[in-house]
Write a protein that holds these residues in place. Structure first.
Motif, short mmCIF file in Angstrom:
data_model
loop_
_atom_site.label_atom_id
_atom_site.label_comp_id
_atom_site.label_asym_id
_atom_site.label_seq_id
_atom_site.Cartn_x
_atom_site.Cartn_y
_atom_site.Cartn_z
N GLY A 543 0.82 -1.21 0.00
CA GLY A 543 0.00 0.00 0.00
C GLY A 543 0.85 1.25 0.00
O GLY A 543 2.05 1.18 0.15
N PRO A 544 0.21 2.38 -0.19
CA PRO A 544 0.97 3.63 -0.31
C PRO A 544 1.62 4.01 1.02
O PRO A 544 1.09 3.72 2.08
CB PRO A 544 -0.10 4.66 -0.71
CG PRO A 544 -1.38 4.07 -0.32
CD PRO A 544 -1.23 2.58 -0.31
N PRO A 545 2.78 4.66 0.91
CA PRO A 545 3.52 5.01 2.11
C PRO A 545 2.77 5.98 3.02
O PRO A 545 3.03 6.03 4.21
CB PRO A 545 4.80 5.66 1.60
CG PRO A 545 4.84 5.44 0.15
CD PRO A 545 3.49 5.07 -0.30
N ASP A 546 1.87 6.75 2.47
CA ASP A 546 1.22 7.73 3.32
C ASP A 546 0.30 7.09 4.35
O ASP A 546 -0.19 7.74 5.25
CB ASP A 546 0.44 8.75 2.49
CG ASP A 546 -0.56 8.08 1.56
OD1 ASP A 546 -1.28 8.79 0.84
OD2 ASP A 546 -0.62 6.84 1.56
N ARG A 548 1.38 4.99 6.39
CA ARG A 548 2.23 4.55 7.49
C ARG A 548 3.00 5.71 8.10
O ARG A 548 3.06 6.79 7.54
CB ARG A 548 3.21 3.49 7.00
CG ARG A 548 2.57 2.12 6.91
CD ARG A 548 3.63 1.07 6.72
NE ARG A 548 4.28 1.19 5.43
CZ ARG A 548 3.72 0.84 4.28
NH1 ARG A 548 2.50 0.37 4.25
NH2 ARG A 548 4.38 0.98 3.16
N ALA A 549 3.64 5.41 9.24
CA ALA A 549 4.38 6.45 9.94
C ALA A 549 5.70 6.74 9.23
O ALA A 549 6.24 5.92 8.51
CB ALA A 549 4.65 6.00 11.37
N GLU A 550 6.21 7.93 9.50
CA GLU A 550 7.47 8.37 8.88
C GLU A 550 8.63 7.48 9.29
O GLU A 550 9.60 7.34 8.55
CB GLU A 550 7.80 9.79 9.34
CG GLU A 550 6.83 10.83 8.87
CD GLU A 550 7.23 11.38 7.52
OE1 GLU A 550 6.41 11.32 6.60
OE2 GLU A 550 8.37 11.83 7.38
N SER A 551 8.53 6.92 10.49
CA SER A 551 9.66 6.14 10.97
C SER A 551 9.61 4.71 10.50
O SER A 551 10.52 3.94 10.74
CB SER A 551 9.68 6.17 12.50
OG SER A 551 8.44 5.70 12.99
N ASP A 552 8.54 4.35 9.82
CA ASP A 552 8.44 2.99 9.33
C ASP A 552 9.48 2.72 8.26
O ASP A 552 9.71 3.57 7.40
CB ASP A 552 7.05 2.74 8.74
CG ASP A 552 6.05 2.39 9.81
OD1 ASP A 552 4.87 2.23 9.46
OD2 ASP A 552 6.46 2.29 10.99
N PRO A 553 10.07 1.55 8.29
CA PRO A 553 11.04 1.23 7.25
C PRO A 553 10.34 0.93 5.94
O PRO A 553 9.24 0.37 5.93
CB PRO A 553 11.74 -0.02 7.78
CG PRO A 553 10.73 -0.66 8.67
CD PRO A 553 9.88 0.43 9.24
N VAL A 554 10.96 1.33 4.88
CA VAL A 554 10.39 1.00 3.58
C VAL A 554 10.83 -0.40 3.19
O VAL A 554 11.88 -0.87 3.60
CB VAL A 554 10.81 2.03 2.51
CG1 VAL A 554 10.31 3.40 2.88
CG2 VAL A 554 12.30 2.02 2.31
N ASP A 555 10.01 -1.03 2.40
CA ASP A 555 10.29 -2.41 2.02
C ASP A 555 11.47 -2.47 1.06
O ASP A 555 12.45 -3.16 1.28
CB ASP A 555 9.01 -2.97 1.38
CG ASP A 555 9.12 -4.44 1.08
OD1 ASP A 555 8.33 -4.93 0.24
OD2 ASP A 555 9.99 -5.11 1.67
#
Lengths: 586, 308
Positions: A543-546, A548-555
């Motif tokens: 799903g889109p990054p927005d 999730r939280a800013e501190s979440d790691p990207v895949d």
């Protein structure tokens, strides 16, 4: 004006001088000398290499270089080979072909790697480039035999058609029939990747028979063994040959025909194929063995002693690809027989098995490093390694240019000391000053990265998985490896700090891939804002990054420099962190 | 072996190279709290990151649990430390000689790893796929480690091209026993088949070997193609966990809109689900999520049986 005539060369002479400059780097350097050199050079440049098709747009290329005859394009990141890049990511060649169709009617060579090539693209190629001589589709996908038929029918001057490792939708084997009967200019044909219905054998036979300049022929697996003799007898001038399936019941007529056919190929230097090979038919190539400089048995389930016996007959080998059935004992024989060996690749026969099925360890590689002084390039899959072995290998082979070690358990320690393999790989980078490519595996701490940053000054490509402990490791690499162009990382605990601290470094590199690491979305956005000449692409299928939280790691994260700006052909699971994205969400 | 030199990170402008200061007050490892990071352009303000350290700390531990899906056979391998933010500090998480920042098989055997993740965003570690347990995983180096019952396969490791994987999948590796082990070993490996969906702009590929049943395959496909059908569902994007969109999607697939079909070795298109799972994986060449309206006239295996 007088100054100009006094001190300048006529353009034609400069152009003539430039025609001797083939290397891209030198050409680029020459073009920077002054404006007039830039102009002259761009008009007479004939060959273009674009390492990342999104780094520049076709329009820009055409605008600067109006008369290109040879183009090489690469699309997807390297880790796409290992299924880390989902389908639909991009790398479409059609926009390039469309633009070049009008601009480069005299295009002679197209080489594509990891790109999506559709039948439509191939049809356009066939229609637009009547002078096409070379078409190489390396690890490409998206096309079918219909597209190949269009090429066969349309490219009357084709010399080389190479479909290496591409995925082709098989629709009909009759595409070969589309080469007209008058077509005789084939020099190199690689169809080893094609499936079962893709090749009409009789059409192939006729094609081979009427092309006297054919030097390279790599068949696909479906061509049966008993047809090869006939084929070879029509092309005794072959230098490189790849068999189809190399298994059949032993029949004396087939055997003797085959032996004779091989014997008559006096110029044969390279063999490959050997799918499903059975030992019974191996001796037919003995007559060729002494001349062989390249042998690819990496699809052959042949085991010792037959395998070792074969290898021992090939003293001229420079390039050897083989499965781990060769075992340490076979590699020792290789080391003592093949003193000209430059490249060795050993692939795993059972990569997912829990227990080792063959006796191939670090000892084999040590033996080859010791016995083959010209060894430069290694790809080695095995299950155990020790620092001592790596140090020995490094000392034996200071001329390594490519070293890739893949331990099947990627975080395995030195099996003798149970320590990390930092020291071993450290020795590699310290001794091998010309090392351009390195792949790490095994248990590795931040230390090894410090060694790499310190010593690997010529390193251009680094592949890392399951290694390191902190951002310091990544920082060592980014700050120390001056020649680094490509960095690909999977499953390492690297986060924001090193990336942000070395942001400028990223503009000096072609690309950076990080998957299953710890880079936060916030850091990606920041990079996107601060570095307009980098494309920061975040890939996430959930799903889109927005959301999730800013501190979440990207895949998955793919960063590359580009003068073309963010691309427009991204699938739904890829987001680009350009200024717009970052500002609209903050 | 020389100790790593400690560095402080200093903010970097586009024109400047990083200048590193050596600090000698740390003995081992890198303490996250002591490094300060700024990315600054001349004249711009770098964002203040007061709680940077905590974020990073919890971030790393969060991620380490998710990402370290590869079980390792190492010394002292029982260090399954990966709580959400506390627990042992950085040393425990990233000590050099232990590799145990992973779920191993413990959490993965049979259950979704979502239970491990304590933070808000429930993310299934996409890189870790469970392999059908064929053989009890034992370390070949016999360090006496307790290896988990099922060893998880990680996407991308070992780094072998699909062409090679698919080629090797069709001949068994060497084994001394002959019959018994051959079956087990043939089961390992990969079998990538293409999956297309009517109306979707591009294909996907799935490895059939990692699923054990039709149900697993079906739910994986639903997740994979959900982004294409969301339009019809009326929701935006897929929510992180089992949300409304997924159940709507299941309705779509099992309801009237789409059917799952496959092309078998003979080139016939069949409805998925009629034959035992193993038989299906053996004969399936490609998959297609077809609109129901187009699936009229498709054969099922039952119809063909008398002829075969």
């Amino acid at each position: 004006m007088q100054k100009k005539t006094a001190y300048s060369f006529p353009d034609e002479i400069l152009e003539h001088v430039f025609s001797f400059i083939q290397s891209v780097k030198d050409r680029n350097a020459a073009s920077l000398v002054c404006k007039s050199w830039y102009e002259i050079e761009r008009w007479c440049r004939r060959k273009i290499f674009v390492g990342n098709c999104y780094a520049v747009s076709p329009t820009m290329v055409i605008r600067r270089f109006p008369d290109i005859r040879s183009i090489e394009l690469k699309g997807k990141p390297h880790f796409a080979d290992f299924n880390l890049v989902p389908d639909g990511w991009g790398g479409y060649v059609l926009p390039w072909i469309s633009k070049m169709a009008g601009a480069y009617p005299w295009l002679e060579e197209i080489r594509l790697k990891r790109m999506v090539v559709t039948d439509e693209s191939l049809e356009l190629v066939a229609k637009s480039f009547t002078n096409l001589q070379v078409l190489v589709l390396f690890s490409c996908e998206g096309f079918s035999t219909d597209g190949l038929a269009a090429i066969a029918a349309g490219c009357k001057n084709l010399r080389e058609l190479d479909l290496r490792d591409s995925e082709v939708d098989d629709l009909s084997g009759h595409w070969l029939n589309h080469f007209p009967d008058t077509y005789t200019s084939l020099v190199s044909l690689n169809i080893s990747c094609l499936g079962s219905d893709d090749v009409s054998f009789s059409a192939l036979e006729r094609l081979v028979g009427r092309c006297p300049n054919l030097r390279r022929l790599l068949l696909n697996r479906e061509v049966p063994l008993d047809k090869i003799a006939n084929l070879l007898s029509r092309a005794p001038q072959l230098i490189e040959f790849g068999t189809g399936t190399y298994a059949a019941e032993l029949r004396s007529d087939v055997y003797s025909n085959l032996a004779e056919a091989f014997c008559n190929c006096k110029e044969l230097k390279s063999l490959s194929g050997f799918w499903d090979a059975v030992p019974a038919y191996l001796p037919v190539i003995y007559s060729v063995c002494s001349r062989l400089t390249s042998l690819n048995l990496s699809y052959a389930p042949i085991q010792n002693p037959d395998l070792t016996k074969l290898v021992s007959q090939c003293p001229s080998l420079q390039r050897m690809l083989v499965l781990d059935y060769i075992e340490d004992s076979g590699l020792e024989v290789l080391a003592s027989s093949c003193k000209d060996l430059q490249e060795l690749r050993v692939f795993p026969s059972d990569p997912f098995g829990e227990e080792p099925n063959v006796s191939l360890t670090e000892k084999g590689l040590v033996a080859v490093s010791s016995g083959c002084p010209k060894l430069q390039s290694v790809l080695y899959f095995c299950r155990q390694m020790s620092n001592a072995a790596l140090v020995t290998i490094a000392q034996n082979c200071p001329n390594f240019t490519r070293f890739r070690l893949c331990l099947l358990d990627p975080k395995i320690a030195d099996y003798r000391t149970l320590q990390s393999l930092d020291v071993g790989f450290g020795a590699i980078v310290e001794h091998c000053k010309d090392l351009r490519r390195l792949s790490l595996s095994g248990l590795l701490t931040d230390c090894v990265f410090e060694y790499i940053g310190m010593h690997a000054k010529k390193l251009e490509m680094l592949s890392v998985a399951f290694a390191g402990e902190s951002d310091l490791a990544l920082h060592h690499v980014l700050s120390g490896c001056e020649s680094l162009r490509k960095l690909e990382i999977m499953n390492c605990p690297f986060g924001d700090k090193a990336l942000l601290a070395n942001a400028a470094k990223l503009e000096t590199m072609r690309s950076l891939w990080m998957s299953s690491c710890s880079v936060s979305l916030g850091a990606c956005k920041m990079l996107g804002q601060k570095m307009p000449r980098l494309n920061i692409e975040v890939m996430d299928e959930k799903g889109p990054p927005d959301s999730r939280a800013e501190s979440d790691p990207v895949d998955k994260l793919y960063i590359y420099r580009s003068v073309a700006g963010p691309r427009f052909d991204m699938p739904p699971f890829v987001w680009t962190m350009d200024e717009d994205f970052a500002s609209e969400l903050s | 072996m020389s100790k790593p030199i400690e560095h402080d990170y200093i903010g970097l402008s586009e024109q400047q190279l990083p200048s590193m200061e050596k600090s000698s007050d740390k003995k081992d490892g890198l303490h996250l709290k002591d490094t300060e990071l700024r990315l600054g352009l001349p004249g711009s303000e770098s964002p203040e990151r007061e709680d940077h350290d905590q974020n990073v700390l919890s971030l790393k531990s969060f991620v380490s649990g998710a990402k370290r899906g590869f079980s390792d056979a190492l010394d002292g391998g029982g260090n399954w430390v990966f709580s959400g933010g506390s627990g042992g500090g950085t040393e425990g998480l990233f000590s050099p000689r232990r590799g145990g920042k992973n779920n191993g098989g413990k959490d993965l055997s049979g259950s979704d790893s979502g239970s491990v993740l304590k933070d808000g965003a429930a993310r299934k570690p996409s890189v870790v796929q469970e392999k059908k347990p064929q053989v009890a995983a034992t370390s070949s180096h016999g360090n006496g480690n307790i290896a988990p019952a099922s060893k998880a396969q990680v996407v991308g490791w070992p780094p072998i091209r699909s062409f090679r994987k698919n080629t090797m999948a069709s001949h068994p590796p060497k084994n001394d026993d002959g019959d018994g082990n051959a079956e087990a070993k043939l089961g390992s490996g990969c079998l990538y088949v293409k999956v297309s969906m009517d109306g979707a702009p591009y294909l996907r590929k799935v490895d059939l070997k990692i699923y054990g049943s039709y149900k697993e395959l079906s739910s994986a496909l639903e997740k994979m193609f959900s982004c294409f059908t969301i339009g019809q569902c009326g929701s935006h994007g897929v929510s992180g966990g089992d949300g409304l969109s997924e159940s709507r999607l299941i309705d779509l697939l099992h309801g009237s809109e789409y059917v799952l079909t496959y092309e078998d070795k003979d080139g016939d298109w069949m409805l998925v689900g009629d034959v035992p799972w193993e038989m299906f994986t053996d004969s399936c060449k490609r998959l297609r999520i077809m609109k129901s309206t187009e699936a009229i006239g498709l054969v099922t295996r039952k119809c063909l049986l008398p002829n075969k």
